[in-house]
Structure formats: structure tokens, C-alpha cells
Design a protein around this motif. Structure first.
Motif, short mmCIF file in Angstrom:
data_model
loop_
_atom_site.label_atom_id
_atom_site.label_comp_id
_atom_site.label_asym_id
_atom_site.label_seq_id
_atom_site.Cartn_x
_atom_site.Cartn_y
_atom_site.Cartn_z
N SER A 261 0.83 -1.19 0.00
CA SER A 261 0.00 0.00 0.00
C SER A 261 0.87 1.25 0.00
N VAL B 128 -1.71 -2.30 10.09
CA VAL B 128 -2.18 -2.96 8.87
C VAL B 128 -3.49 -3.64 9.22
N THR C 91 4.40 -5.13 5.76
CA THR C 91 3.06 -4.92 5.20
C THR C 91 2.51 -6.20 4.61
N VAL D 12 -0.73 -8.26 6.03
CA VAL D 12 -1.92 -8.43 5.19
C VAL D 12 -2.29 -9.91 5.11
N THR E 7 -5.68 -11.87 6.71
CA THR E 7 -6.51 -12.73 5.87
C THR E 7 -6.56 -14.15 6.43
N TYR F 249 -3.68 -11.83 -3.35
CA TYR F 249 -3.06 -10.93 -2.38
C TYR F 249 -3.46 -9.49 -2.65
N TRP G 189 -6.68 -8.79 -1.18
CA TRP G 189 -6.60 -8.69 0.28
C TRP G 189 -6.06 -7.34 0.69
N LEU G 190 -5.05 -6.87 -0.01
CA LEU G 190 -4.42 -5.60 0.31
C LEU G 190 -5.42 -4.44 0.22
N CYS H 273 -7.33 -3.82 3.35
CA CYS H 273 -6.59 -3.48 4.57
C CYS H 273 -6.15 -2.02 4.55
#
Length: 337
Positions: A18, A50, A103, A107, A111, A316, A319-320, A323
Motif C-alpha cells: 500500500s 495494517v 506490510t 496483510v 486474511t 493478495y 486482500w491488500l 486493509c
């Protein structure tokens, strides 16, 4: 066999991170639900959030220690001050690498909790054993500087093991069927008459039409010799412009031009090709083995891994996006390697 996708001092997958709020001109991101500490950083200071995961200063320092241990062992402690462009040092890049790594791990951890994926007792024991092994060689000064404890290091290893586990959970439905044709690898010997590019001595070659025609005639003569000789490799070593004379290649290989690869894959064991013309020169290929079984099996595993990696990166990234990530400006400004 399942491979470890994460290294404790650096991730082996290039994942997105991010945009972080930093004190050096970075763009601001939305606020995390974690309250960050400011001012002087203590071991328990929360320096990063995070999602709902809080990252403490001691944890960042643990990763900094492992990164320093890895790089200084190879390059020495002076490397952190080297400039690498745009007024940035190796130390600046390493600092960002640590932020990115944490990070990514957090993350994945967030998850994993949502998906109820956790470590077994055996996996936790593995993390503890690795932590104990690392701590055997840590000096008292390093313990104080980087807040190193067996408990902290064990947690760090647990996160890496969990990330590796999540890789396989997330890619469980990846396509693992790979045909022999797609993975086929052949062992060849070859010679090249270069017309464009750098030769084996590093000299730049860029022939005009007349030069190319001369190269063609040279290639034709060598091809005739290659068909007759019992020592193709010796002929290639004496006459080729290429730095290598032996390769194991498949349909996706990039070490040779496509025209040469296509011909190589069509040859039978012991067969010598005709003169092959490519954009960079002329080739003659001798097929030593038209089906390298071990190399073909290894390529199948690589193709499956490539598919898994592509699938994991896609998941991923989703998912990011869910977050919220934020980092303490005071930490960023004062954190150095």
C-alpha cells in the motif's frame, strides 16, 4: 514438494504494497484502525497499522537485524551509505524493503485469521527452533539495540511460516496439469555466426547487407563440417561467436532466438540442423538429447509454480485493498540502518 516462498529476511515473491504515509514526501493513505504512537520510539511503541494488526517498534527492529545480518555478511557494514540514485542510499532502500515486507506479512496474517488458517503445534515448534538457533549467535549489544528475544524472533518466524502456508491454501485450486509438450526440454550443442549484438568477447557487431552475406557463407561452410564431424562441441568452441556452446532449452527459452528454439525442439537425438537464420545471426544445432527427462520434470514444476504465483499475487492484491495501512511519521523519519 512444497517450497518456502518466504525468507525471514526478505520475501521471495514481489507483492504489491500500500502507499504509505511517510515523512519523506510519500502520499498519504487512509487511516488504519490502529492508533499509532509518536515521539520517542520505545520497544512497545506502535509504529505501523495494517488492518487491525499493530506493528511495534521492537518487531521492526527484529526485521532490521535480520536484514543487516543478511546483507552485511556479504557486503560489509559500509554498504548502507552507498548512493544508488536520486539521493537515496542502500540504507534508504533497505528501510523501505522492511516496511514492504512487514506490510505483506501482516496483510496475509489478517486474511489468515479471517479464513481461520492457523499454525499447527509442529509449525510453531519449528519457528521456535529457528528462533533459538538465531539467538545462539546474538551478542548482548545486539539484543539491546534490536530488542531481540527468543519470543519475538519466534513470532517473526511464525508469521513467515504462516505466509508460506497461506500461499498454498490460496493456490490449492491452481491448474497443476502440464503436458509433456509444454514442458519438453532438450539438450543441445550449437554454434552461432553473429550478425548483430555482442560476441563472446564483448565486441559489438552490427553487419551491413554485405557482411550478413559473408556471415551466411561462413555459416553454410560450418554446417557442412558439422554434419561430418564426430566432435560437434569442439567445432563449436573453435568457431562459434556465442559465449556458450551447450544448452538445455524448452519452448519458452530465451537464451536462443525463437527460430533456433523451434528447430532445436524438432530435432531427433544425434541430428544436426541445417543453417538456421535469425535476426541476430545464423545457427547450427546438434541435438544431444531430444527428451531430457529430469529437466522436463523440473520445468513442469516451474510452470506449476508460475501459475500458483500468478494466482496468489492476484488474491493478495484483493486482500491488500481491504486493509488500511498507516505508518508513524516519527518512526519513518528516525528509523535508520
Amino acid at each position: 514438494m512444497k517450497r518456502n516462498k518466504w525468507l525471514v529476511a526478505g520475501m521471495s515473491l514481489c507483492l504489491a504494497v500500500s502507499t504509505l504515509l511517510t515523512g519523506c514526501g510519500g502520499n498519504k493513505t487512509k487511516k488504519s484502525s490502529v492508533k499509532l504512537d509518536s515521539g520517542k520510539m520505545e520497544a512497545d511503541s506502535v509504529v505501523m497499522g495494517v488492518g487491525d494488526e499493530a506493528v511495534r517498534y521492537s518487531e521492526m527492529m527484529n526485521y532490521a537485524y535480520l536484514l543487516k545480518r543478511q546483507y552485511e555478511g556479504n557486503f560489509g557494514s559500509e554498504l548502507w551509505g552507498y548512493t544508488v540514485g536520486e539521493n537515496k542510499t542502500v540504507g534508504d532502500q533497505a528501510k523501505q524493503e522492511i516496511i514492504n515486507m512487514v506490510t505483506q506479512l501482516k496483510v496475509i496474517q489478517v486474511t489468515a485469521k479471517q479464513q481461520k488458517v492457523s499454525l499447527s503445534n509442529d509449525e510453531k515448534d519449528e519457528a521456535l527452533q529457528q528462533a533459538e538457533k538465531i539467538m545462539e549467535n546474538v551478542s548482548e549489544e545486539e539484543k539491546q539495540t534490536f530488542f531481540l528475544t527468543i519470543q519475538g524472533m519466534s513470532q517473526l518466524y511464525e508469521e513467515n511460516i504462516l505466509a508460506n502456508k497461506m500461499f498454498y491454501v490460496a493456490t490449492d485450486d491452481a491448474d497443476t496439469e502440464v503436458s509433456d509438450e509444454d514442458a519438453k526440454q532438450v539438450f543441445i550443442q550449437y554454434l552461432q555466426v553473429l550478425t548483430k549484438g555482442r560476441d563472446s568477447s564483448g565486441k559489438q557487431i552490427d553487419m551491413d547487407a554485405a557482411g550478413i552475406e559473408q556471415a551466411r557463407k561462413r555459416g553454410e561452410a560450418l554446417q557442412k563440417e558439422a554434419v561430418k564431424t564426430k566432435d560437434f562441441l569442439g567445432l563449436a568452441k573453435e568457431n562459434s561467436d556465442a559465449p556458450k556452446q551447450e544448452l538445455v532449452i524448452g519452448k519458452d527459452s530465451e537464451e536462443l532466438e525463437k527460430a533456433a528454439v523451434d528447430v532445436a525442439l524438432s530435432l531427433r537425438k544425434g541430428q544436426v540442423s541445417g543453417l538456421i537464420e535469425g535476426e541476430q545471426g545464423f545457427y547450427v544445432i546438434h541435438c544431444v538429447n531430444d527428451n531430457d527427462v529430469d529437466a522436463t520434470q523440473n520445468r513442469k514444476e516451474e510452470i506449476i509454480e508460475e501459475r500458483q504465483t500468478a494466482m496468489f499475487k492476484k488474491k493478495y492484491n484483493s486482500w491488500l485493498k481491504k486493509c488500511e495501512v498507516n505508518i508513524s511519521e516519527d518512526f519513518w523519519e528516525n528509523f535508520q540502518l
